[in-house]
Write a protein that holds these residues in place. Sequence first.
Motif, PDB file in Angstrom:
ATOM      1  N   ILE A 169       0.827  -1.210   0.000  1.00 42.26           N
ATOM      2  CA  ILE A 169       0.000   0.000   0.000  1.00 42.26           C
ATOM      3  C   ILE A 169       0.855   1.252   0.000  1.00 42.26           C
ATOM      4  O   ILE A 169       0.572   2.231  -0.698  1.00 42.26           O
ATOM      5  N   CYS A 170       1.930   1.224   0.797  1.00 39.14           N
ATOM      6  CA  CYS A 170       2.680   2.453   1.058  1.00 39.14           C
ATOM      7  C   CYS A 170       3.815   2.665   0.071  1.00 39.14           C
ATOM      8  O   CYS A 170       4.515   1.726  -0.315  1.00 39.14           O
ATOM      9  N   GLN A 171       3.986   3.903  -0.284  1.00 39.34           N
ATOM     10  CA  GLN A 171       5.220   4.386  -0.888  1.00 39.34           C
ATOM     11  C   GLN A 171       5.727   5.452   0.068  1.00 39.34           C
ATOM     12  O   GLN A 171       5.280   6.598   0.051  1.00 39.34           O
ATOM     13  N   LEU A 172       6.628   5.022   0.953  1.00 39.29           N
ATOM     14  CA  LEU A 172       7.012   5.880   2.072  1.00 39.29           C
ATOM     15  C   LEU A 172       7.796   7.106   1.627  1.00 39.29           C
ATOM     16  O   LEU A 172       7.782   8.129   2.300  1.00 39.29           O
ATOM     17  N   HIS A 173       8.520   7.002   0.520  1.00 40.37           N
ATOM     18  CA  HIS A 173       9.322   8.136   0.065  1.00 40.37           C
ATOM     19  C   HIS A 173       9.050   8.370  -1.420  1.00 40.37           C
ATOM     20  O   HIS A 173       8.941   7.419  -2.202  1.00 40.37           O
ATOM     21  N   SER A 207       4.843   8.810   9.933  1.00 36.40           N
ATOM     22  CA  SER A 207       3.834   9.261  10.897  1.00 36.40           C
ATOM     23  C   SER A 207       2.422   9.146  10.314  1.00 36.40           C
ATOM     24  O   SER A 207       1.473   8.789  11.028  1.00 36.40           O
ATOM     25  N   ALA A 208       2.264   9.409   9.013  1.00 37.29           N
ATOM     26  CA  ALA A 208       0.942   9.307   8.393  1.00 37.29           C
ATOM     27  C   ALA A 208       0.461   7.857   8.370  1.00 37.29           C
ATOM     28  O   ALA A 208      -0.729   7.583   8.593  1.00 37.29           O
ATOM     29  N   ALA A 233      -3.361   9.471   0.850  1.00 40.20           N
ATOM     30  CA  ALA A 233      -3.255   8.954   2.216  1.00 40.20           C
ATOM     31  C   ALA A 233      -4.419   9.435   3.070  1.00 40.20           C
ATOM     32  O   ALA A 233      -4.949   8.684   3.905  1.00 40.20           O
ATOM     33  N   VAL A 234      -4.855  10.675   2.875  1.00 38.85           N
ATOM     34  CA  VAL A 234      -5.974  11.216   3.648  1.00 38.85           C
ATOM     35  C   VAL A 234      -7.254  10.455   3.310  1.00 38.85           C
ATOM     36  O   VAL A 234      -8.063  10.129   4.202  1.00 38.85           O
ATOM     37  N   HIS A 235      -7.433  10.165   2.038  1.00 36.84           N
ATOM     38  CA  HIS A 235      -8.595   9.412   1.575  1.00 36.84           C
ATOM     39  C   HIS A 235      -8.644   8.036   2.262  1.00 36.84           C
ATOM     40  O   HIS A 235      -9.691   7.603   2.765  1.00 36.84           O
ATOM     41  N   PHE A 236      -7.523   7.350   2.290  1.00 33.00           N
ATOM     42  CA  PHE A 236      -7.448   6.026   2.906  1.00 33.00           C
ATOM     43  C   PHE A 236      -7.672   6.107   4.414  1.00 33.00           C
ATOM     44  O   PHE A 236      -8.395   5.276   4.994  1.00 33.00           O
ATOM     45  N   THR A 237      -7.075   7.099   5.053  1.00 29.39           N
ATOM     46  CA  THR A 237      -7.218   7.250   6.507  1.00 29.39           C
ATOM     47  C   THR A 237      -8.657   7.556   6.891  1.00 29.39           C
ATOM     48  O   THR A 237      -9.156   7.063   7.907  1.00 29.39           O
ATOM     49  N   LEU A 238      -9.346   8.363   6.090  1.00 30.11           N
ATOM     50  CA  LEU A 238     -10.745   8.658   6.360  1.00 30.11           C
ATOM     51  C   LEU A 238     -11.594   7.385   6.299  1.00 30.11           C
ATOM     52  O   LEU A 238     -12.493   7.178   7.122  1.00 30.11           O
ATOM     53  N   GLY A 239     -11.300   6.515   5.319  1.00 29.85           N
ATOM     54  CA  GLY A 239     -12.015   5.252   5.250  1.00 29.85           C
ATOM     55  C   GLY A 239     -11.786   4.395   6.477  1.00 29.85           C
ATOM     56  O   GLY A 239     -12.717   3.744   6.992  1.00 29.85           O
TER      57      GLY A 239
END
Length: 389
Positions: A82-86, A107-108, A160-166
């Motif tokens: 899921i993540c692309q940290l950098h 942190s996100a 990331a905000v979209h995923f976190t809201l879910g």
Amino acid sequence: MSHAAVPISHDQARGQKERKCAAAEFPQVFAVDLHEVDGEKFQDSLDAGFSWYVLVTTVLVSLSTVNIGWLTGTMNASKAMICQLHPTGPANAHGGEFPERLLFSDSAWTVAVGILAVGGLVGALVSGTIADSIGRRNALVVNNGLFLAGAVLMGTATTAVHFTLGRFVAGIGCGVASGVAITYVGEIAPRRWRGLYGAFFQLSMVLGLLFGQLAAMHITSGTHWRIVAALPGAFALLQIALLPLRVESPSYLLKAHHFNEARHALLTLRRGYDVAAEWRLSLLSLNGPANAAGAAASAAAASARHADSAVTMKTRSAHSAIEEGVGSTPTVSSSGGGGGDGAATGTAEGALAETKHVAGVWQTIIGCTRNDLRHLIVCCVLLVALQPL
């Protein structure tokens, strides 16, 4: 040709009398009179056994706790997909509408994982209000809308905000489900089988954790993580479609003064059993001061009689042991009277110690103890200890 009257037993006559008294005492709550049943064919619903209707309902409701375990268990193993940290490369490798990776900082990502618990706290705080206002079954139906919305947000996330809201929306659903689901099943389950049906929630949560971890570990494509993240929505849709076909909790319907609906729900849940006694106890459990006080006084009186009887039996046993000890003690002089008193005292203490029953660990686990609270505490501790396994 005339037929001779069939005599009925004393228990059957008493049961018919109790049912008639219940119908006479609460006539205003029935659209029709209490059904007459044959005591030889119908048992009291307070002693109802296994019910397929309740089992199917419990399995259906347990899908909510499967979602809780699934949402908790899929995050750790799927982080790499899921993540692309950098921002070392393009976030959308194939140029499609949905990126293969979402740009997260350390942190996100931590916030995205932990916000499920924050949403769970919010959901748990409001679960009681929702369940009491619209009913247990309806609260679960509405709550599955939160699971569905959270799954859609995570499965279609582009940032990331979209995923976190879910994750937050799904977390609210987890909190509501953890409070309402167990309440609903506890109120519809037969008294003798509530422990079995209640264990479904712990089992389903652990299974959700297990299969969520396995699914996340076997993600092979860059977009497969979206299917894993959105799968709770399929469980939610199944409950939204099927839960309205199950009955509402009779306890909630009685509190809402929907008496006819409550009686219909109880008859559906206890099909094949005589519900007269359970119905009467449900009515007595309402907030009516006279009924509640009368039921409490009767229970207190019965408990006091039982306690007095137990104390009397223990005292008699101790006295008999003392008399036997004194009778078998040899005659001593006045200078040795202290020794005689000590022997009698020792015999009395031994008799009293024998009358005190102390249950061991195994007896406590299997419920062979006079202290029911000890049994429940041990069971809860064992369940929590075994959950990680």
